[in-house]
Design a protein around this motif. Structure first.
Motif, short mmCIF file in Angstrom:
data_model
loop_
_atom_site.label_atom_id
_atom_site.label_comp_id
_atom_site.label_asym_id
_atom_site.label_seq_id
_atom_site.Cartn_x
_atom_site.Cartn_y
_atom_site.Cartn_z
N ASP A 1 0.79 -1.22 0.04
CA ASP A 1 0.08 0.11 -0.02
C ASP A 1 1.06 1.13 0.02
O ASP A 1 1.93 1.32 0.44
N ARG A 2 0.41 2.24 -0.65
CA ARG A 2 0.89 3.51 -0.12
C ARG A 2 0.81 3.73 1.33
O ARG A 2 -0.42 3.44 1.96
N LEU A 3 1.47 4.57 2.14
CA LEU A 3 1.36 4.68 3.70
C LEU A 3 0.46 5.69 3.75
O LEU A 3 0.66 7.11 3.69
N ASP A 4 -0.73 5.30 3.76
CA ASP A 4 -2.09 6.31 3.65
C ASP A 4 -2.93 5.85 5.07
O ASP A 4 -3.21 4.55 5.05
N TYR A 5 -3.67 6.65 5.81
CA TYR A 5 -4.78 6.47 6.68
C TYR A 5 -5.73 5.83 6.17
O TYR A 5 -6.63 5.13 6.88
N THR A 6 -6.04 5.93 4.77
CA THR A 6 -7.22 4.90 4.25
C THR A 6 -6.92 3.88 4.00
O THR A 6 -7.89 3.07 3.91
N LYS A 7 -5.74 3.29 4.12
CA LYS A 7 -5.23 1.92 3.61
C LYS A 7 -5.48 0.70 4.65
O LYS A 7 -5.35 -0.33 4.46
N GLY A 8 -6.09 1.17 5.81
CA GLY A 8 -6.05 0.22 6.77
C GLY A 8 -4.75 -0.61 7.36
O GLY A 8 -4.89 -1.67 7.88
N ILE A 9 -3.62 0.02 7.14
CA ILE A 9 -2.35 -0.67 7.62
C ILE A 9 -2.19 -1.16 8.93
O ILE A 9 -2.00 -2.41 9.13
N ALA A 10 -2.47 -0.10 9.80
CA ALA A 10 -2.20 -0.46 11.09
C ALA A 10 -3.19 -1.43 11.61
O ALA A 10 -2.89 -2.14 12.66
N GLU A 11 -4.52 -1.31 11.28
CA GLU A 11 -5.38 -2.05 11.61
C GLU A 11 -5.19 -3.50 11.41
O GLU A 11 -5.36 -4.64 12.23
N VAL B 1 4.52 -3.84 2.79
CA VAL B 1 5.28 -2.92 1.96
C VAL B 1 4.41 -1.66 2.15
O VAL B 1 3.32 -1.46 1.90
N ALA B 2 5.25 -0.57 2.74
CA ALA B 2 4.41 0.71 2.84
C ALA B 2 5.08 1.83 2.06
O ALA B 2 6.29 2.41 2.43
N THR B 3 4.62 2.11 0.91
CA THR B 3 5.30 3.07 -0.30
C THR B 3 5.25 4.57 0.44
O THR B 3 4.08 4.77 0.83
N PRO B 4 6.38 5.29 0.60
CA PRO B 4 6.25 6.65 1.00
C PRO B 4 5.36 7.39 0.47
O PRO B 4 5.22 7.55 -0.87
N SER B 5 4.57 8.39 1.05
CA SER B 5 3.49 8.96 0.40
C SER B 5 3.17 10.29 1.40
O SER B 5 3.08 10.43 2.29
N ARG B 6 3.24 11.69 0.64
CA ARG B 6 2.93 12.79 1.18
C ARG B 6 3.49 13.16 2.57
O ARG B 6 2.85 13.31 3.54
#
Length: 453
Positions: free
Chosen positions: A259-269, A293-298
């Motif tokens: 994912d892009r490292l974005d709060y919409t992607k649910g990575i932490a969850e 994999v967390a692609t750097p973003s913003r």
């Protein structure tokens, strides 16, 4: 633009195709139709003159450092992005950001007006350019204008909070055809035009006071399936996939998130859910490990800095408790990877975990299915991703339901091979029949009635 500026071996600037879903989707369309791509070059330096690269004519639109801050990081990604993604993070409304958004949209409209031939087709993309259709129509009424939104469109209860809601809607209505990822987003748009503008609608049509009729429909975006499958079949991809599994200790099952490292992607969850499975003893690190994999973003936006801290803290905690030398419980990569490495990761993974809290489509899910040409592998997919409308054979999950997510992960890890093959074969059949050419062709045909890709 669809290319990034890189430094060659001799120090001279060169261009390389950009990663990302939009470029992947549109690259073959642009090549076949000999189109011009208008976009930002990605830096605040002076914009390069128009040039040809990778089979496309590229026209760069300049942005100053202040415009990047106010238009891109500000209005686009701190106002529109969170608002359109169900206010997972609170949107920020600033008038100077809106003014920059108007100015930059006008610049893009002017660039398109200058490049487009008489009665040309212009296809405008995504939330950063929602005012361009109306502006471009004012400059060039001869053009046939299409617009496609790659992210969700919220219902009136959320969209109505936007101070500039009517201006955005009128901007979009400058197009002849407006495309969305999901039918629900198209329905939201039609309701918004009725409620906020008072326009009459019927089925997928909006009737404007000037007599024009605008259509709003869903066109689920896809990928170049054949290209990605070819990469996945290469011997070197197979070797790299085997190396990846060996590097993380050769677990029985590999779970993967990209994912892009974005709060919409649910990575932490999803990391918290996997950690709870390990803590509860339901799954052991020998049975399954997770690669994220967390692609750097913003990275200059505060919400994204906080998210990175949260994710990396969660990874450190689970590895400190359950990892051992040569066998991490979670392998975390905050980096970008080329398509060959991504294909190897897709081939290495037994379970693909795609659990965004909200997503317009999510092409990662489709890329994984494309790489599983032998009908192996299992997909865990959020109900709130557009891809869930197409991949009904995936393990569909509510990412907000921690217990449900945990049990779904266990089911996916322990799924019998015969059922997994049946599910993957069904998803692959649908994907092959609905690839990027099908998406582009259906949109352009609906826009022009006679254009082919």
């Amino acid at each position: 633009m669809p290319v990034d500026r890189v430094e060659g071996a001799d120090g001279t600037p060169q261009w390389r195709r950009s990663p990302g879903g939009l470029v992947t989707a549109l690259d073959p369309v642009m090549r076949v139709n000999k189109g011009a791509w208008i976009g930002w070059a990605g830096s605040t330096d002076e914009a390069p003159e128009p040039f040809d690269e990778a089979g496309m004519h590229l026209v760069s639109v300049p942005l100053s450092a202040t415009e990047v801050e106010n238009y891109y990081e500000g209005f686009s990604n701190a106002t529109l992005w969170p608002l359109y993604h169900d206010v997972i993070a609170p949107p920020v409304y600033r008038r100077e950001w809106w003014e920059a958004y108007v100015q930059v949209n006008q610049r893009f409209a002017q660039a398109a007006a200058e490049v487009a031939d008489r009665e040309a087709v212009v296809w405008i993309h995504d939330y950063q350019l929602q005012l361009v259709p109306e502006m471009l129509r004012a400059l060039r009424p001869d053009l046939r204008i299409g617009y496609f939104l790659h992210i969700p469109l919220p219902p009136v209860e959320l969209f109505g909070r936007l101070p500039w809601r009517q201006q955005i809607l009128r901007g979009l209505l400058g197009a002849d055809l407006i495309g969305f990822q999901r039918p629900g987003a198209a329905s939201n748009f039609l309701r918004l035009t009725r409620r906020l503008l008072g326009y009459q609608t019927q089925r997928d049509q909006v009737f404007l006071p000037d007599g024009r009729v605008v259509r709003a429909r869903s066109f689920p975006i896809s990928i170049d399936v054949a290209e990605l499958e070819e990469i996945a079949r290469r011997p070197e991809t197979h070797r790299r996939a085997a190396e990846i599994r060996e590097e993380i200790g050769s677990p029985a099952k590999v779970l993967l998130g990209i994912d892009r490292l974005d709060y919409t992607k649910g990575i932490a969850e999803r990391i918290h859910a996997f950690a709870e499975l390990l803590n509860d003893g339901v799954v052991s690190p020998d049975e399954a490990t997770f690669i994220q994999v967390a692609t750097p973003s913003r990275e200059r936006v505060e919400q994204y800095k906080l998210l990175r801290d949260e994710v990396e803290l969660a990874v450190g905690r689970v590895n400190g408790t359950h990892g051992r030398i040569g066998r991490p419980a979670v392998t975390y990569l905050h980096s970008s990877h080329d398509r060959v490495e991504l294909a190897a990761l897709y081939r290495a993974a037994d379970v693909m975990v795609v659990t965004p809290l909200r997503d317009g489509m999510n092409l990662v899910a489709k890329e994984y299915v494309a790489c599983r040409y032998d009908n192996t592998g299992t997909l865990v997919l959020s109900e709130f991703a557009g891809a869930a409308d197409e991949f009904r054979q995936a393990f569909l999950v509510n990412p907000y339901d921690v217990d449900g997510l945990k049990s779904t992960l266990v089911d996916a890890i322990r799924l019998d091979p015969r059922t997994a093959t049946r599910k993957m074969r069904s998803m692959r059949r649908h994907l092959v029949e609905h690839d990027v050419d099908k998406w582009a062709s259906s949109f352009l045909t609906a826009l022009t009635g006679d254009m082919r890709t």
